[in-house]
Design a protein around this motif. Sequence first.
Motif, PDB file in Angstrom:
ATOM      1  N   GLY A  17      -4.275  16.603   9.682  1.00 28.76           N
ATOM      2  CA  GLY A  17      -4.566  17.921   9.090  1.00 28.76           C
ATOM      3  C   GLY A  17      -5.791  18.517  10.379  1.00 28.76           C
ATOM      4  O   GLY A  17      -6.157  17.834  11.236  1.00 28.76           O
ATOM      5  N   CYS A  18      -5.806  20.102  10.165  1.00 28.85           N
ATOM      6  CA  CYS A  18      -6.831  20.594  11.471  1.00 28.85           C
ATOM      7  C   CYS A  18      -6.858  21.871  10.433  1.00 28.85           C
ATOM      8  O   CYS A  18      -6.460  22.421   9.261  1.00 28.85           O
ATOM      9  N   SER A  19      -8.071  22.490  11.324  1.00 31.21           N
ATOM     10  CA  SER A  19      -8.604  23.637  11.021  1.00 31.21           C
ATOM     11  C   SER A  19      -9.105  24.574  11.930  1.00 31.21           C
ATOM     12  O   SER A  19     -10.262  23.613  12.476  1.00 31.21           O
ATOM     13  N   GLY A  20      -8.734  25.969  12.144  1.00 29.24           N
ATOM     14  CA  GLY A  20      -9.668  26.760  13.003  1.00 29.24           C
ATOM     15  C   GLY A  20      -9.601  28.277  13.233  1.00 29.24           C
ATOM     16  O   GLY A  20      -8.653  28.889  12.357  1.00 29.24           O
ATOM     17  N   ASP A  21      -9.839  29.003  13.397  1.00 32.13           N
ATOM     18  CA  ASP A  21      -9.950  30.176  13.886  1.00 32.13           C
ATOM     19  C   ASP A  21      -8.340  30.150  14.263  1.00 32.13           C
ATOM     20  O   ASP A  21      -8.188  30.317  15.311  1.00 32.13           O
ATOM     21  N   LEU A  22      -8.139  31.614  13.564  1.00 33.89           N
ATOM     22  CA  LEU A  22      -6.749  33.217  13.679  1.00 33.89           C
ATOM     23  C   LEU A  22      -7.311  33.868  14.824  1.00 33.89           C
ATOM     24  O   LEU A  22      -7.987  34.599  14.259  1.00 33.89           O
ATOM     25  N   SER A  51      -8.548  32.690   9.613  1.00 35.87           N
ATOM     26  CA  SER A  51      -8.462  31.136   9.836  1.00 35.87           C
ATOM     27  C   SER A  51      -6.841  30.397   9.228  1.00 35.87           C
ATOM     28  O   SER A  51      -6.157  31.336   8.659  1.00 35.87           O
ATOM     29  N   LEU A  52      -6.558  29.341   9.943  1.00 33.52           N
ATOM     30  CA  LEU A  52      -5.729  28.830   9.466  1.00 33.52           C
ATOM     31  C   LEU A  52      -5.900  26.987   9.706  1.00 33.52           C
ATOM     32  O   LEU A  52      -6.631  26.620  10.706  1.00 33.52           O
ATOM     33  N   SER A  53      -5.082  26.947   8.776  1.00 31.42           N
ATOM     34  CA  SER A  53      -5.356  25.202   7.963  1.00 31.42           C
ATOM     35  C   SER A  53      -3.468  25.053   8.178  1.00 31.42           C
ATOM     36  O   SER A  53      -2.842  25.409   7.440  1.00 31.42           O
ATOM     37  N   LEU A  54      -4.225  23.379   8.828  1.00 32.93           N
ATOM     38  CA  LEU A  54      -2.259  22.586   9.027  1.00 32.93           C
ATOM     39  C   LEU A  54      -2.519  21.346   7.864  1.00 32.93           C
ATOM     40  O   LEU A  54      -3.607  20.272   8.217  1.00 32.93           O
ATOM     41  N   ALA A  55      -2.203  20.962   6.773  1.00 31.29           N
ATOM     42  CA  ALA A  55      -2.191  19.564   6.067  1.00 31.29           C
ATOM     43  C   ALA A  55      -1.287  18.995   6.381  1.00 31.29           C
ATOM     44  O   ALA A  55       0.654  19.557   5.818  1.00 31.29           O
ATOM     45  N   PHE A  56      -0.473  18.450   7.016  1.00 28.81           N
ATOM     46  CA  PHE A  56       0.714  17.097   7.370  1.00 28.81           C
ATOM     47  C   PHE A  56       0.606  15.939   6.494  1.00 28.81           C
ATOM     48  O   PHE A  56      -0.001  15.118   6.460  1.00 28.81           O
ATOM     49  N   SER A  57       2.109  15.886   5.314  1.00 33.03           N
ATOM     50  CA  SER A  57       2.040  15.444   4.063  1.00 33.03           C
ATOM     51  C   SER A  57       2.398  13.953   4.897  1.00 33.03           C
ATOM     52  O   SER A  57       2.697  12.378   4.295  1.00 33.03           O
ATOM     53  N   ASP A  58       3.572  14.168   5.942  1.00 31.59           N
ATOM     54  CA  ASP A  58       4.583  13.711   6.912  1.00 31.59           C
ATOM     55  C   ASP A  58       4.457  13.370   8.308  1.00 31.59           C
ATOM     56  O   ASP A  58       3.710  15.123   8.707  1.00 31.59           O
TER      57      ASP A  58
END
Length: 440
Positions: free
Chosen positions: A380-385, A409-416
């Motif tokens: 996963g990652c998080s950052g400003d938009l 802001s934007l966050s991505l959470a990868f399940s796979d």
Amino acid sequence: CQLTMNAARGVTANFKPLPFVANTTSTITTTSATIATTISFARADVGKSGAVFITAWVPVKGLPVLGITTAALSQTLSVTNTRDDPKLGGKLRARQEALASVVAAVDPTAFVLVQLTASGWQVVDNGQLIPISTGVLGDSLSQNLLNNADPSKLVGAQFCVGYGASAADMITSGRIYPVASIPGSDPSVVSSGSCNVAAVPYTGLWWNPQESGWGMSITQHGSTIFAAPYTYDASGQPIWYAMPSCPIVTAGSCTGDFFQVSGGTAPDLPWNGSGKAIASAGTATLTFSDADNASFDFITLNGGLGHKSIQRQRFANGTAQLAVDYTDLWWNPDESGWGVALTQDHGTIFATWYTYDAAGRPIWYVASNCPLQSAATGNGCSGDLYQATGGSPLAANWSPSLFVTKVGSLSLAFSDVNTAVMTYTLNGVAGTRAISRQGF
């Protein structure tokens, strides 16, 4: 290379040196296949620590020939494979899929990516590459790939060797290439994929460093490119275009139609694509001089001509590469019309979000610095938009008055490796979208 001349002509041959030498011997008959290779490491790498990788792109029905047992085939594994997808009208694409579903549909077009490890051949699970050897690199390394194996179920199989400081380093530097294959009556059967895990060289984020403020995400699947320029309209407001099918017919070049999409739903509302309209915007050609430099030539519908020199945009240094790479075009298949292009450079993701404003006009945002939380798994990652305005249109000379605003802001959470959840705040409004890799 054989060239037939019908007149006196000047010919220039450009040779691209291989990153290393692999001498391979193959003895293949109708009943037996024996393949061995000797890797001679580049002189500059001798004495350095490294890892050697051997991959193969093989038919599912040939897995038992490699010693991958029926018990292993029943495991819940996510494997890279290519097989016929009815939704694509017979076209082939590489994808991650549960191994059990691939095995259940064994046919001549079902291939999977496998690797040779110290304990034998095994499928590549979840994109994780395992070296066959690690340590200080000597002058060379010899390895048997097949020893008196039955080739009848391995027709079309392709074998690759490579090395690097890590799997990610090998992929980034292109130090992997095919060394052998199992021939058959159909010479095109291997074209459905490749053991070369670095075989899509043009995927990534592209820009002109002299025109910072606009760019293009390029996603290559096999021999087809999906390009999406993010730029500005005549009033300096952000706008984007899509070139969803740019087939590479001749090496290093593709031509396709590009489109403008309008009438989509803004991210602060539930998706309603009923008003979506797709309009032709022109045609364009991408010509790559190498894996890092290209030209973008286009003709708009009103006859405007444009030329842009572009190059691969590097935006992260000094952090570890990951074996899993999330670089791709992502979308929600139930909300066709918007998407997000993810480009991963070392341990950082640059996300370009193609969506719409409240009036349904195309607009784009970027999360230019989204560091992956774990160097080991990168889950996963998080950052400003940000939003940019004040740029110049594609067909005009670049003369911007740029204004960049943080909008959330934007966050991505990868399940796979294929699915994720995108969580965001945009102008004070929170939202969540499920996304997955987009096949095309």
